[in-house]
Design a protein around this motif. Structure first.
Motif, mmCIF file in Angstrom:
data_model
loop_
_atom_site.group_PDB
_atom_site.id
_atom_site.type_symbol
_atom_site.label_atom_id
_atom_site.label_comp_id
_atom_site.label_asym_id
_atom_site.label_seq_id
_atom_site.Cartn_x
_atom_site.Cartn_y
_atom_site.Cartn_z
ATOM 1 N N ALA A 158 0.501 -1.069 -0.086
ATOM 2 C CA ALA A 158 -0.237 0.247 0.036
ATOM 3 C C ALA A 158 0.433 1.445 0.440
ATOM 4 O O ALA A 158 0.301 1.908 -0.760
ATOM 5 N N ARG A 159 2.070 1.316 1.036
ATOM 6 C CA ARG A 159 2.981 2.434 1.006
ATOM 7 C C ARG A 159 3.497 2.805 0.049
ATOM 8 O O ARG A 159 3.631 3.726 -1.169
ATOM 9 N N SER A 160 3.844 1.743 -0.923
ATOM 10 C CA SER A 160 4.755 1.676 -1.990
ATOM 11 C C SER A 160 3.795 2.353 -3.192
ATOM 12 O O SER A 160 4.840 3.014 -4.660
ATOM 13 N N LEU A 161 2.401 1.998 -3.487
ATOM 14 C CA LEU A 161 1.147 2.307 -3.832
ATOM 15 C C LEU A 161 0.874 3.617 -3.767
ATOM 16 O O LEU A 161 0.359 4.640 -4.430
ATOM 17 N N GLY A 162 1.768 4.838 -3.192
ATOM 18 C CA GLY A 162 1.310 6.032 -3.109
ATOM 19 C C GLY A 162 0.280 6.189 -1.313
ATOM 20 O O GLY A 162 0.048 7.108 -1.734
ATOM 21 N N ALA A 187 -5.011 9.821 8.006
ATOM 22 C CA ALA A 187 -4.473 10.707 6.478
ATOM 23 C C ALA A 187 -4.757 9.748 5.813
ATOM 24 O O ALA A 187 -5.319 10.424 3.963
ATOM 25 N N ALA A 188 -4.792 8.326 5.947
ATOM 26 C CA ALA A 188 -5.200 7.474 4.629
ATOM 27 C C ALA A 188 -7.100 7.797 4.539
ATOM 28 O O ALA A 188 -7.515 7.838 3.298
ATOM 29 N N ALA A 189 -7.602 7.605 6.017
ATOM 30 C CA ALA A 189 -8.788 8.232 5.517
ATOM 31 C C ALA A 189 -9.348 9.289 5.215
ATOM 32 O O ALA A 189 -10.439 9.446 4.208
ATOM 33 N N ARG A 190 -8.649 10.649 5.323
ATOM 34 C CA ARG A 190 -8.948 11.774 5.058
ATOM 35 C C ARG A 190 -8.984 11.775 2.957
ATOM 36 O O ARG A 190 -9.187 12.053 2.258
ATOM 37 N N ALA A 191 -7.698 10.513 2.980
ATOM 38 C CA ALA A 191 -7.057 10.324 1.375
ATOM 39 C C ALA A 191 -8.484 9.801 0.700
ATOM 40 O O ALA A 191 -9.047 10.235 -0.471
ATOM 41 N N GLY A 196 -9.269 12.712 -1.700
ATOM 42 C CA GLY A 196 -8.041 12.518 -2.881
ATOM 43 C C GLY A 196 -8.374 12.295 -4.189
ATOM 44 O O GLY A 196 -10.027 11.977 -4.505
ATOM 45 N N VAL A 197 -7.674 11.961 -4.932
ATOM 46 C CA VAL A 197 -8.030 11.401 -5.947
ATOM 47 C C VAL A 197 -7.986 9.554 -7.022
ATOM 48 O O VAL A 197 -6.969 9.470 -6.477
ATOM 49 N N GLU A 198 -8.564 9.878 -7.810
ATOM 50 C CA GLU A 198 -8.312 8.861 -8.352
ATOM 51 C C GLU A 198 -7.577 7.990 -8.927
ATOM 52 O O GLU A 198 -6.673 9.465 -10.505
ATOM 53 N N ARG A 199 -6.319 7.238 -9.113
ATOM 54 C CA ARG A 199 -5.016 7.253 -9.804
ATOM 55 C C ARG A 199 -5.051 5.441 -10.736
ATOM 56 O O ARG A 199 -4.984 4.954 -10.026
ATOM 57 N N ARG A 200 -4.964 5.636 -11.935
ATOM 58 C CA ARG A 200 -5.262 4.523 -12.792
ATOM 59 C C ARG A 200 -3.429 4.176 -12.430
ATOM 60 O O ARG A 200 -2.809 4.605 -12.955
ATOM 61 N N MET A 201 -3.255 2.249 -12.351
ATOM 62 C CA MET A 201 -2.573 2.181 -12.313
ATOM 63 C C MET A 201 -2.522 0.522 -13.237
ATOM 64 O O MET A 201 -3.421 -0.236 -13.347
ATOM 65 N N ASP A 202 -1.314 0.158 -13.502
ATOM 66 C CA ASP A 202 -0.990 -1.089 -14.567
ATOM 67 C C ASP A 202 -1.146 -2.087 -13.429
ATOM 68 O O ASP A 202 -1.082 -2.709 -12.066
ATOM 69 N N LEU A 203 -1.129 -3.859 -14.265
ATOM 70 C CA LEU A 203 -2.161 -4.847 -12.838
ATOM 71 C C LEU A 203 -0.646 -5.822 -14.806
ATOM 72 O O LEU A 203 -1.022 -5.635 -15.809
ATOM 73 N N GLU A 233 -2.413 -1.911 -18.809
ATOM 74 C CA GLU A 233 -2.098 -0.551 -18.819
ATOM 75 C C GLU A 233 -3.403 -0.031 -18.169
ATOM 76 O O GLU A 233 -4.608 0.135 -18.596
ATOM 77 N N GLY A 234 -3.104 0.775 -17.052
ATOM 78 C CA GLY A 234 -4.248 1.662 -16.174
ATOM 79 C C GLY A 234 -5.385 0.363 -15.698
ATOM 80 O O GLY A 234 -6.770 1.288 -16.267
ATOM 81 N N ALA A 235 -5.731 -0.514 -15.117
ATOM 82 C CA ALA A 235 -5.981 -1.614 -15.072
ATOM 83 C C ALA A 235 -7.032 -1.273 -14.445
ATOM 84 O O ALA A 235 -8.852 -1.989 -14.101
ATOM 85 N N TRP A 236 -6.346 -0.529 -13.180
ATOM 86 C CA TRP A 236 -6.841 -0.327 -11.343
ATOM 87 C C TRP A 236 -7.540 1.007 -11.499
ATOM 88 O O TRP A 236 -6.346 1.248 -11.669
ATOM 89 N N GLY A 237 -7.939 1.160 -10.659
ATOM 90 C CA GLY A 237 -8.126 2.055 -9.946
ATOM 91 C C GLY A 237 -7.798 2.429 -8.476
ATOM 92 O O GLY A 237 -8.461 1.758 -7.960
ATOM 93 N N LEU A 238 -6.518 3.494 -8.248
ATOM 94 C CA LEU A 238 -6.757 3.594 -6.516
ATOM 95 C C LEU A 238 -6.736 4.948 -5.849
ATOM 96 O O LEU A 238 -6.254 6.084 -6.630
ATOM 97 N N THR A 239 -7.861 5.279 -4.871
ATOM 98 C CA THR A 239 -7.728 6.703 -4.412
ATOM 99 C C THR A 239 -6.697 6.927 -3.877
ATOM 100 O O THR A 239 -6.328 5.974 -2.664
ATOM 101 N N VAL A 240 -5.745 7.815 -4.246
ATOM 102 C CA VAL A 240 -4.604 8.512 -3.416
ATOM 103 C C VAL A 240 -4.473 9.814 -3.300
ATOM 104 O O VAL A 240 -5.824 10.252 -3.379
ATOM 105 N N PRO A 241 -4.172 10.771 -1.852
ATOM 106 C CA PRO A 241 -3.891 12.021 -1.940
ATOM 107 C C PRO A 241 -4.212 13.036 -3.374
ATOM 108 O O PRO A 241 -3.213 12.144 -3.635
ATOM 109 N N ALA A 242 -5.095 13.734 -3.388
ATOM 110 C CA ALA A 242 -4.194 14.852 -3.980
ATOM 111 C C ALA A 242 -3.024 15.685 -4.034
ATOM 112 O O ALA A 242 -2.664 16.081 -2.598
ATOM 113 N N ALA A 243 -2.485 16.130 -5.237
ATOM 114 C CA ALA A 243 -1.447 16.262 -5.178
ATOM 115 C C ALA A 243 -1.375 17.898 -4.775
ATOM 116 O O ALA A 243 -2.950 18.672 -4.475
ATOM 117 N N PRO A 244 -0.541 18.626 -3.861
ATOM 118 C CA PRO A 244 -0.438 19.879 -2.873
ATOM 119 C C PRO A 244 -0.590 20.395 -4.092
ATOM 120 O O PRO A 244 -0.064 20.391 -5.079
#
Length: 286
Positions: A104-108, A115-119, A123-130, A275-286
């Motif tokens: 989870a940490r490596s995925l952002g 902080a994770a609950a606030r994200a 937060g925003v959805e980041r599409r990730m490769d699988l 490519e971009g097969a799944w989406g994960l919510t991560v903190p929005a960029a500052p």
């Protein structure tokens, strides 16, 4: 499986709390529920095992799924959504709670509960490769094949200076009960791995070159980064590097570690990057 609904704003979340997280860190689970409940309409699900976990995700409706648990719970959720071909239209969120949080940490994803609950809420959805293998298994982070001299019965001293290998050994020992000698008898003979590694159809290393380790991980733009470490004789051998969309490993029976799970032995396995097969919510960029 217990379900509890609380109301706050119009956004609807399905919060699935992994039983391991509840047992290992109830205080973090409570904090996660409080933060989410203050910012969204929350339906809590408290599954007691994998089957109830799967049913909770399947019945989420239009609610956005949030997993409270460790890396294994995250992998389980992605695997289930992939199996039902529902990853494309589903943004998954995770609040890391438990003992294994490196993925989870490596995925952002923040590993702090607040902080994770606030994200999850802001937060925003980041599409990730699988990476998907030919048995429909998934890899979110890294895939590693350790040296074959580290069989399921090998003592930890067989791998001095390689803590990741000792971790693999411990995991394999938990998967192969001592009371089943027939499986142990089929384990590979001690010695370097002799594997053929092909990247997009081109051979990176063949069976005549023993290797110490193979690692594969998504890199960027739908590609996998492959590193093969040949067995060194005298001076340390330079790693062999390649990138591609399809990776096939074959040869003698081998085990591999995909994220936190050890699988095998198998004689061949192919992984394809989606490519971009799944989406994960991560903190929005500052």
């Amino acid at each position: 499986m217990a379900e509890v609904a609380t109301s706050a704003t119009s956004e609807q979340l399905l919060v699935v709390i992994d039983p391991v997280a509840r047992r290992s860190d109830g205080e973090s689970v409570r904090i996660a529920k409080d933060v989410l409940g203050a910012g969204a309409t929350v339906k809590l699900c408290l599954p007691e095992g994998p089957e109830e976990f799967a049913r909770a995700l399947a019945r989420r409706g239009s609610r956005r799924p949030v997993v409270v648990g460790d890396d294994r719970a995250l992998i389980r959720a992605v695997s289930l959504l992939h199996r039902h071909r529902e990853l494309t239209g589903c943004a998954l969120s995770v609040i890391p709670v438990g003992g294994v949080l490196s993925l989870a940490r490596s995925l952002g994803v923040p590993t702090g509960t607040v902080a994770a609950a606030r994200a999850v809420l802001d937060g925003v959805e980041r599409r990730m490769d699988l990476m998907v293998d030919d048995s429909d298994g998934v890899v979110l982070g890294a895939l590693r094949i350790p040296p074959l001299q580290a069989g399921p019965d090998a003592p930890d001293e067989a791998a001095p200076g390689r803590p990741w290998l000792r971790t693999c050994q411990s995991l394999v020992r938990t998967l192969v009960p001592a009371a089943r000698p027939s499986r142990l008898a089929s384990a590979p003979e001690p010695g370097p791995a002799r594997l053929r590694v092909e990247v997009d159809g081109d051979t990176l290393v063949d069976l005549n070159q023993p290797v110490e380790a193979v690692s594969v991980s998504p890199s960027a733009s739908g590609m996998a980064s492959v590193e093969v470490r040949p067995v060194s004789v005298g001076a340390e051998a330079s790693p062999l590097l390649a990138e591609g969309r399809t990776v096939t490993v074959s040869g003698a029976h081998f085990r591999y570690r995909a994220d936190t799970v050890v699988s095998g032995p198998v004689r061949t396995r192919t992984w394809v990057v989606r490519e971009g097969a799944w989406g994960l919510t991560v903190p929005a960029a500052p």
